[in-house]
Design a protein around this motif. Structure first.
Motif, mmCIF file in Angstrom:
data_model
loop_
_atom_site.group_PDB
_atom_site.id
_atom_site.type_symbol
_atom_site.label_atom_id
_atom_site.label_comp_id
_atom_site.label_asym_id
_atom_site.label_seq_id
_atom_site.Cartn_x
_atom_site.Cartn_y
_atom_site.Cartn_z
ATOM 1 N N HIS B 10 6.397 19.819 35.032
ATOM 2 C CA HIS B 10 7.862 18.949 34.677
ATOM 3 C C HIS B 10 7.508 17.472 35.027
ATOM 4 O O HIS B 10 7.985 16.896 36.295
ATOM 5 N N ILE B 11 7.391 16.198 33.719
ATOM 6 C CA ILE B 11 7.834 15.218 34.454
ATOM 7 C C ILE B 11 8.669 14.496 33.102
ATOM 8 O O ILE B 11 8.468 14.478 32.156
ATOM 9 N N THR B 12 9.475 13.341 34.117
ATOM 10 C CA THR B 12 10.327 12.874 32.945
ATOM 11 C C THR B 12 9.723 10.474 33.572
ATOM 12 O O THR B 12 9.605 10.905 34.516
ATOM 13 N N VAL B 13 10.079 10.501 32.295
ATOM 14 C CA VAL B 13 9.596 8.677 32.542
ATOM 15 C C VAL B 13 10.694 8.480 31.598
ATOM 16 O O VAL B 13 10.949 8.967 30.741
ATOM 17 N N SER B 14 10.818 6.990 31.933
ATOM 18 C CA SER B 14 11.623 6.412 31.090
ATOM 19 C C SER B 14 10.357 5.082 29.949
ATOM 20 O O SER B 14 9.530 5.009 30.213
ATOM 21 N N ASP B 85 6.409 10.781 22.489
ATOM 22 C CA ASP B 85 5.461 11.618 23.558
ATOM 23 C C ASP B 85 6.131 12.788 24.341
ATOM 24 O O ASP B 85 5.381 13.139 24.688
ATOM 25 N N ALA B 86 7.276 12.737 24.442
ATOM 26 C CA ALA B 86 8.078 13.945 24.550
ATOM 27 C C ALA B 86 7.760 15.078 24.402
ATOM 28 O O ALA B 86 7.773 15.359 22.662
ATOM 29 N N ALA B 87 6.323 16.451 24.510
ATOM 30 C CA ALA B 87 6.146 17.165 24.039
ATOM 31 C C ALA B 87 5.245 17.621 25.626
ATOM 32 O O ALA B 87 5.798 17.561 26.560
ATOM 33 N N GLU B 88 4.718 19.105 25.684
ATOM 34 C CA GLU B 88 4.154 19.950 26.501
ATOM 35 C C GLU B 88 2.605 19.469 26.623
ATOM 36 O O GLU B 88 1.838 19.690 25.139
ATOM 37 N N ARG B 107 5.468 19.704 30.621
ATOM 38 C CA ARG B 107 6.513 19.030 30.046
ATOM 39 C C ARG B 107 6.649 17.609 30.376
ATOM 40 O O ARG B 107 7.250 17.344 31.473
ATOM 41 N N LEU B 108 6.734 16.775 29.448
ATOM 42 C CA LEU B 108 6.916 15.444 29.177
ATOM 43 C C LEU B 108 8.528 15.125 28.666
ATOM 44 O O LEU B 108 8.489 15.715 27.423
ATOM 45 N N SER B 109 9.202 14.842 29.442
ATOM 46 C CA SER B 109 10.611 14.166 28.853
ATOM 47 C C SER B 109 10.587 12.765 28.999
ATOM 48 O O SER B 109 9.711 11.893 29.846
#
Lengths: 115, 112
Positions: B10-14, B85-88, B107-109
């Motif tokens: 899981h990666i979270t970016v602004s 772009d939030a998706a798997e 998983r991108l948040s």
């Protein structure tokens, strides 16, 4: 081009019943079709490979009598989940191949829920 | 065993920040390489693929990926991430005579 459809997109069935999922290549002939299963928050796992007019090849651990695959034509493959149980609830994705090893086109998936 | 790894679950970016998703494979020869994106409850959409030639490949939605043979990697990048772009994201490989093998997914948040 290279569109693959699946029907239905969602299905709910009762435990013990059978459900059929269709996979169609809409604008090309698919020499090979593939069926994948995806559990929540997991990757795709190949279940079986089918060639038109011949028996499907199942991956290890996949019950061929439970997951019946028919590839009757170059544009249609069906997956029938027989005597479904709640543990069969999953997202099923098909893909269609043109014969080139690197060309597979994926369908939108079918969400199966067994109650 | 032949495998595909995506080290980040899981990666979270602004929003607006750059993105890099990692993918490594363990095959003797260079396989065909793919990146797919999957929105919740949806099927797979092909972002890009690499077969041979230029090791930097451009895809749809502003994504690109770079193949590095020495590192057996095929990392996906985007210079400026959008909320949509939030998706798997799945990396996949295929070798001649074999079937697609998918990585476990990242998983991108995206934060507003």
């Amino acid at each position: 081009g290279a569109v693959v459809s699946q029907h239905p997109s969602r299905v709910i069935c009762k435990s013990g019943t059978s459900v059929k999922i269709e996979c169609r290549s809409l604008d090309f002939q698919a020499t090979t079709m593939f069926w994948y299963r995806q559990f929540p928050k997991q990757s795709l796992m190949l279940m079986a490979t089918s060639n038109e007019g011949s028996k499907a090849t199942y991956e290890q651990g996949v019950e061929k009598d439970k997951f019946l695959i028919n590839h009757a034509s170059l544009t249609l493959s069906t997956l029938t989940v027989t005597s479904a149980h709640p543990e069969d609830s999953s997202f099923y994705i098909c893909s269609a191949g043109t014969g080139k090893v690197y060309e597979q086109y994926f369908g939108p998936g079918t969400r199966l829920t067994v109650t | 065993a032949q495998s595909v790894t995506q080290p980040d679950i899981h990666i979270t970016v602004s929003e607006g920040a750059s993105l890099e998703l990692r993918c490594n494979y363990s095959y003797g020869a260079t396989p065909y390489l793919f990146w797919y994106v999957q929105s919740p409850g949806q099927g797979l959409q092909l972002l890009l693929k690499y077969f041979s030639g230029d090791t930097l490949v451009q895809g749809i939605k502003g994504f690109e990926a770079e193949f590095k043979r020495s590192q057996s990697s095929f990392n996906l990048r985007k210079p400026s991430v959008h909320w949509s772009d939030a998706a798997e994201y799945f990396c996949a490989v295929v070798r001649y005579g074999q079937n697609f093998v998918f990585g476990p997914g990242t998983r991108l948040s995206v934060l507003p």
